[in-house]
Design a protein around this motif. Structure first.
Motif, PDB file in Angstrom:
ATOM      1  N   VAL A 192       0.780  -1.148  -0.068  1.00 11.84           N
ATOM      2  CA  VAL A 192       0.069  -0.008   0.079  1.00 11.84           C
ATOM      3  C   VAL A 192       1.002   1.143  -0.196  1.00 11.84           C
ATOM      4  O   VAL A 192       0.707   2.320  -0.649  1.00 11.84           O
ATOM      5  CB  VAL A 192      -0.856   0.173   1.009  1.00 11.84           C
ATOM      6  CG1 VAL A 192      -1.639   1.211   1.234  1.00 11.84           C
ATOM      7  CG2 VAL A 192      -2.050  -1.229   1.031  1.00 11.84           C
ATOM      8  N   LYS A 193       1.904   1.209   0.739  1.00 15.52           N
ATOM      9  CA  LYS A 193       2.583   2.413   0.765  1.00 15.52           C
ATOM     10  C   LYS A 193       3.391   2.656  -0.680  1.00 15.52           C
ATOM     11  O   LYS A 193       3.541   3.817  -1.004  1.00 15.52           O
ATOM     12  CB  LYS A 193       4.119   2.090   1.966  1.00 15.52           C
ATOM     13  CG  LYS A 193       4.985   3.129   1.984  1.00 15.52           C
ATOM     14  CD  LYS A 193       6.089   2.683   3.131  1.00 15.52           C
ATOM     15  CE  LYS A 193       7.094   3.947   3.393  1.00 15.52           C
ATOM     16  NZ  LYS A 193       8.188   3.848   2.356  1.00 15.52           N
ATOM     17  N   TYR A 194       3.736   1.342  -1.117  1.00 16.04           N
ATOM     18  CA  TYR A 194       4.376   1.510  -2.410  1.00 16.04           C
ATOM     19  C   TYR A 194       3.742   2.376  -3.571  1.00 16.04           C
ATOM     20  O   TYR A 194       3.673   3.102  -4.256  1.00 16.04           O
ATOM     21  CB  TYR A 194       5.247   0.562  -2.763  1.00 16.04           C
ATOM     22  CG  TYR A 194       5.909   0.464  -4.439  1.00 16.04           C
ATOM     23  CD1 TYR A 194       7.062   1.175  -4.479  1.00 16.04           C
ATOM     24  CD2 TYR A 194       5.191  -0.086  -5.262  1.00 16.04           C
ATOM     25  CE1 TYR A 194       7.766   1.049  -5.798  1.00 16.04           C
ATOM     26  CE2 TYR A 194       5.621   0.120  -6.811  1.00 16.04           C
ATOM     27  CZ  TYR A 194       7.105   0.812  -6.817  1.00 16.04           C
ATOM     28  OH  TYR A 194       7.569   0.560  -7.995  1.00 16.04           O
ATOM     29  N   ILE A 195       2.229   1.627  -3.655  1.00 17.68           N
ATOM     30  CA  ILE A 195       1.360   1.951  -4.510  1.00 17.68           C
ATOM     31  C   ILE A 195       1.058   3.571  -4.455  1.00 17.68           C
ATOM     32  O   ILE A 195       0.896   4.139  -5.458  1.00 17.68           O
ATOM     33  CB  ILE A 195       0.054   1.134  -4.625  1.00 17.68           C
ATOM     34  CG1 ILE A 195       0.623  -0.360  -4.965  1.00 17.68           C
ATOM     35  CG2 ILE A 195      -0.954   1.798  -5.542  1.00 17.68           C
ATOM     36  CD1 ILE A 195      -0.637  -1.134  -4.909  1.00 17.68           C
ATOM     37  N   SER A 196       0.887   3.838  -3.039  1.00 14.84           N
ATOM     38  CA  SER A 196       0.380   5.352  -2.904  1.00 14.84           C
ATOM     39  C   SER A 196       1.620   6.151  -3.083  1.00 14.84           C
ATOM     40  O   SER A 196       1.262   7.403  -3.203  1.00 14.84           O
ATOM     41  CB  SER A 196      -0.088   5.251  -1.250  1.00 14.84           C
ATOM     42  OG  SER A 196       0.899   5.545  -0.358  1.00 14.84           O
ATOM     43  N   SER A 197       2.813   5.671  -3.449  1.00 16.67           N
ATOM     44  CA  SER A 197       3.963   6.752  -3.760  1.00 16.67           C
ATOM     45  C   SER A 197       3.786   6.965  -5.223  1.00 16.67           C
ATOM     46  O   SER A 197       4.361   7.815  -5.870  1.00 16.67           O
ATOM     47  CB  SER A 197       5.272   6.075  -3.309  1.00 16.67           C
ATOM     48  OG  SER A 197       5.541   5.117  -4.186  1.00 16.67           O
ATOM     49  N   LYS A 198       2.938   6.298  -6.103  1.00 13.66           N
ATOM     50  CA  LYS A 198       2.674   6.140  -7.246  1.00 13.66           C
ATOM     51  C   LYS A 198       1.397   6.795  -7.877  1.00 13.66           C
ATOM     52  O   LYS A 198       1.371   7.483  -8.637  1.00 13.66           O
ATOM     53  CB  LYS A 198       2.914   5.041  -7.987  1.00 13.66           C
ATOM     54  CG  LYS A 198       4.284   4.351  -7.744  1.00 13.66           C
ATOM     55  CD  LYS A 198       5.548   5.140  -8.132  1.00 13.66           C
ATOM     56  CE  LYS A 198       6.931   4.401  -7.797  1.00 13.66           C
ATOM     57  NZ  LYS A 198       8.021   5.252  -8.031  1.00 13.66           N
ATOM     58  N   MET A 199       0.427   6.509  -7.155  1.00 13.05           N
ATOM     59  CA  MET A 199      -1.005   6.859  -7.446  1.00 13.05           C
ATOM     60  C   MET A 199      -1.670   7.123  -6.190  1.00 13.05           C
ATOM     61  O   MET A 199      -1.705   6.034  -5.306  1.00 13.05           O
ATOM     62  CB  MET A 199      -1.557   5.878  -8.235  1.00 13.05           C
ATOM     63  CG  MET A 199      -1.950   4.508  -7.968  1.00 13.05           C
ATOM     64  SD  MET A 199      -2.427   3.506  -9.075  1.00 13.05           S
ATOM     65  CE  MET A 199      -0.712   2.830  -9.911  1.00 13.05           C
ATOM     66  N   THR A 200      -2.916   7.833  -6.062  1.00 15.34           N
ATOM     67  CA  THR A 200      -3.620   7.965  -4.971  1.00 15.34           C
ATOM     68  C   THR A 200      -4.456   6.652  -4.978  1.00 15.34           C
ATOM     69  O   THR A 200      -5.080   6.202  -5.660  1.00 15.34           O
ATOM     70  CB  THR A 200      -4.553   9.023  -4.796  1.00 15.34           C
ATOM     71  OG1 THR A 200      -3.708  10.322  -4.990  1.00 15.34           O
ATOM     72  CG2 THR A 200      -5.427   9.401  -3.709  1.00 15.34           C
ATOM     73  N   LEU A 201      -4.508   6.003  -3.408  1.00 15.65           N
ATOM     74  CA  LEU A 201      -5.379   4.982  -3.324  1.00 15.65           C
ATOM     75  C   LEU A 201      -6.699   5.552  -2.521  1.00 15.65           C
ATOM     76  O   LEU A 201      -6.410   6.374  -1.938  1.00 15.65           O
ATOM     77  CB  LEU A 201      -4.779   3.862  -2.556  1.00 15.65           C
ATOM     78  CG  LEU A 201      -3.655   3.183  -3.330  1.00 15.65           C
ATOM     79  CD1 LEU A 201      -3.056   2.539  -2.211  1.00 15.65           C
ATOM     80  CD2 LEU A 201      -4.716   1.988  -4.485  1.00 15.65           C
TER      81      LEU A 201
END
Ligand code: MG
Length: 218
Positions: A171-180
């Motif tokens: 979740v941390k990684y994805i949120s660094s690329k796109m808003t969740l």
């Protein structure tokens, strides 16, 4: 719009995007001849491909190699962008089990050409999910086992702790690329034992204490 339910809560979430992690178990990366990734490998599915336990997976006629991939699925409950690990962990509202159905022959052709995996991963019913158990009701230990049965035969069986990237890290990684956003789903990758399934097969995927999916291939 498709909705998922939190068991025992009466809460429904309208599903937003479905973010999937690839190659998140070492033995699965190896079985397909892939390297273990340094960062989570990410791809997307649209919410329109979602199906639920009890519904069939429809094998498209432009493929002759449909694979099952049983996975832990995270339901996002908070809007997060550039989350730190504690925020990432808090953003997970529920856990479910999922099937990331994959057209392996189509994927191999796309990989050879350096093209996106979209057509191998996004077809109607290519993401099957169970209901979700709320993180208020259940704390994931990663000692849980994920299993897949093909016509009653065990094919996948692994502890969740064998994931390379753990749920909050993902979740941390994805949120660094796109808003969740609330209602987004994250498929966290499949363990070794993936394989071909044909029309008429029955698949059961389960994670102890979390959920179960039953589907047939049409
Ligand atoms: Mg997968």
């Amino acid at each position: 719009m498709k909705k998922v339910k939190l068991k025992n809560k009466g809460t429904e979430f309208t599903v937003g995007k479905i973010v999937c992690v690839g190659r998140n178990y070492v033995k699965h990366a190896e079985e397909l001849g892939n390297e273990t990734p340094e960062f989570p490998l990410i791809f997307l599915k649209p919410s329109s491909v979602l199906a639920f336990s009890g519904e069939a997976v429809v094998h498209p006629d432009y493929s002759s190699e449909l694979h099952y991939e049983a996975e832990l699925v995270l339901l996002i409950k908070n809007r997060v962008k550039n989350a730190v690990l504690a925020e990432a962990s808090e953003a997970i509202g529920g856990y479910g089990v999922g099937l990331d159905m994959t057209l392996r022959d189509v994927q191999n052709e796309l990989k050879k050409k350096g093209h996106p995996w979209t057509l191998a991963k996004c077809f109607d019913s290519s993401a099957v999910v169970s209901d979700f158990i709320s993180t208020e009701d259940y704390s994931l230990t990663l000692e849980e086992t994920i299993k897949l049965y093909l016509n009653g035969e065990p094919r996948q069986n692994e502890k969740l702790k064998k994931m390379i990237f753990k749920p909050a890290e993902i979740v941390k990684y994805i949120s660094s690329k796109m808003t969740l956003e609330p209602g987004d789903l994250i498929f966290t990758g499949t363990p070794a034992g993936v394989g071909k399934t044909v029309r008429g097969d029955k698949l059961v995927a389960e994670i102890e204490n979390i959920g179960l999916i039953e589907t047939i291939i049409k």
